[in-house]
Design an enzyme around this catalytic site. Sequence first.
Site, mmCIF file in Angstrom:
data_model
loop_
_atom_site.group_PDB
_atom_site.id
_atom_site.type_symbol
_atom_site.label_atom_id
_atom_site.label_comp_id
_atom_site.label_asym_id
_atom_site.label_seq_id
_atom_site.Cartn_x
_atom_site.Cartn_y
_atom_site.Cartn_z
ATOM 1 N N GLN A 47 0.810 -1.219 0.000
ATOM 2 C CA GLN A 47 0.000 0.000 0.000
ATOM 3 C C GLN A 47 0.842 1.267 0.000
ATOM 4 O OE1 GLN A 47 -2.611 -0.351 3.407
ATOM 5 N NE2 GLN A 47 -3.587 -2.216 2.635
ATOM 6 N N HIS A 94 -1.261 0.298 5.711
ATOM 7 C CA HIS A 94 -1.822 1.328 6.584
ATOM 8 C C HIS A 94 -0.904 2.539 6.748
ATOM 9 C CE1 HIS A 94 -4.920 -1.560 8.640
ATOM 10 N NE2 HIS A 94 -4.857 -1.709 7.325
ATOM 11 N N GLU A 137 -15.453 4.169 8.974
ATOM 12 C CA GLU A 137 -16.012 5.278 9.740
ATOM 13 C C GLU A 137 -15.893 6.613 9.021
ATOM 14 O OE1 GLU A 137 -14.864 3.574 14.218
ATOM 15 O OE2 GLU A 137 -14.164 5.550 13.556
ATOM 16 N N TYR A 183 -10.663 8.530 18.986
ATOM 17 C CA TYR A 183 -11.687 7.924 18.132
ATOM 18 C C TYR A 183 -11.743 6.401 18.250
ATOM 19 C CZ TYR A 183 -12.698 12.567 16.868
ATOM 20 O OH TYR A 183 -13.098 13.880 16.979
ATOM 21 N N TYR A 212 -10.280 -10.034 10.718
ATOM 22 C CA TYR A 212 -10.321 -10.766 9.462
ATOM 23 C C TYR A 212 -10.404 -12.254 9.769
ATOM 24 C CZ TYR A 212 -8.950 -6.332 7.445
ATOM 25 O OH TYR A 212 -8.911 -5.011 7.074
#
Length: 370
Positions: free
Chosen positions: A81, A147, A240, A250, A261
């Site tokens: 990523q 991430h 979210e 949060y 997962y």
Amino acid sequence: MGKQLRWPAWPLLLLALAGPAQAAPRVEVVANGLEHPWAVAFIDGGRMLVTERPGRLRLVSANGQPGKPLAGLPRIDAGGQGGLLDLVTDRDFARNRTLYFCYAEPAASGYGNSTALASARLADDASHLEQVKVLFSQQPKFSSRAHFGCRIVEAADGTLFLTLGDRFQRMADAQTLDNHHGKVVRMRKDGGIPPDNPFVGRAGARPEIWSLGHRNVQGAALGPDGRLWTHEHGPQGGDELNRPEAGKNYGWPVITYGENYGGGPVGAGLSRKAGMEQPLWQWTPSIAPSGMAFVRGTRYGKGWQGSLLLGSLKFRYLLRLELAGTRVVREEKLLTGLGQRIRDVREGPDGFLYLLTDEDNGQLLRLQPG
């Protein structure tokens, strides 16, 4: 799907009396041949800059031709990523030609990487970057391909927000203030720390931190209310929509509407806890949101003004959210037949909406009103 709303009968009657629904927008291909494009930014004369995740920055001409990769980028750790990710131009770009970009930065020696934010000046001939300066490097570095977060927003006061992922294996770090994993950070354009950041002066806390308890924020935009809005990926559910406020938590990974997962609760399986913020909206199952833009112009009619648009990587559609203040009152799925992962959504200076598709042969698209 997101949260389900229960509508009384009278709004449905009003909708019926309002006449036919607005026609869906049409897709116009602006440019082809982009390899996993991640972000688009608008410069001058109808030209745009597009980042490609493998580590290239291209100028797309007004007639839709992608140019050669620009020179001058720092070292980028492209893989998984990670790579060259978000890009925004300075609010005063016409004068200073400054842009900001974030990317996966490799460790100077050994293993590991992290999200970094840099500023640069676009050369007058738009062939390369000048005066490249790294403003921020996420700490600690960690060997991961997942991430990175990496969305940039310039606030009304000229400070910069940067979203930072939890790096996947380091999710517990999102609840502690001695690191940058799973945080939103705020800084000045020179990389300095605003003195009104919420954790300035707190022992053991990183002063850049604005909010904590995030997982992987891949959408961020300044709302019509002048506040930062974000969305983030949940774990197999629980994506979210948030409006991060200074110093607030949060919840990730203590609370979530998702699950591990393969099934099973995350941690204690909580979705609420005192002292932790609830999302404004959540999607279960996950839609894998990416990109985010508020519709400010009138190109698409008054019904779209103030709407929030975001892409779905998983289901390959564009999602329009109608808002009443901070409440989501309606979802509309658009471009369901596109068949491509929508990575970025931006409103251009011409008032049109632009999308990037995250594919080997990715496209830059423009939405024409229906």
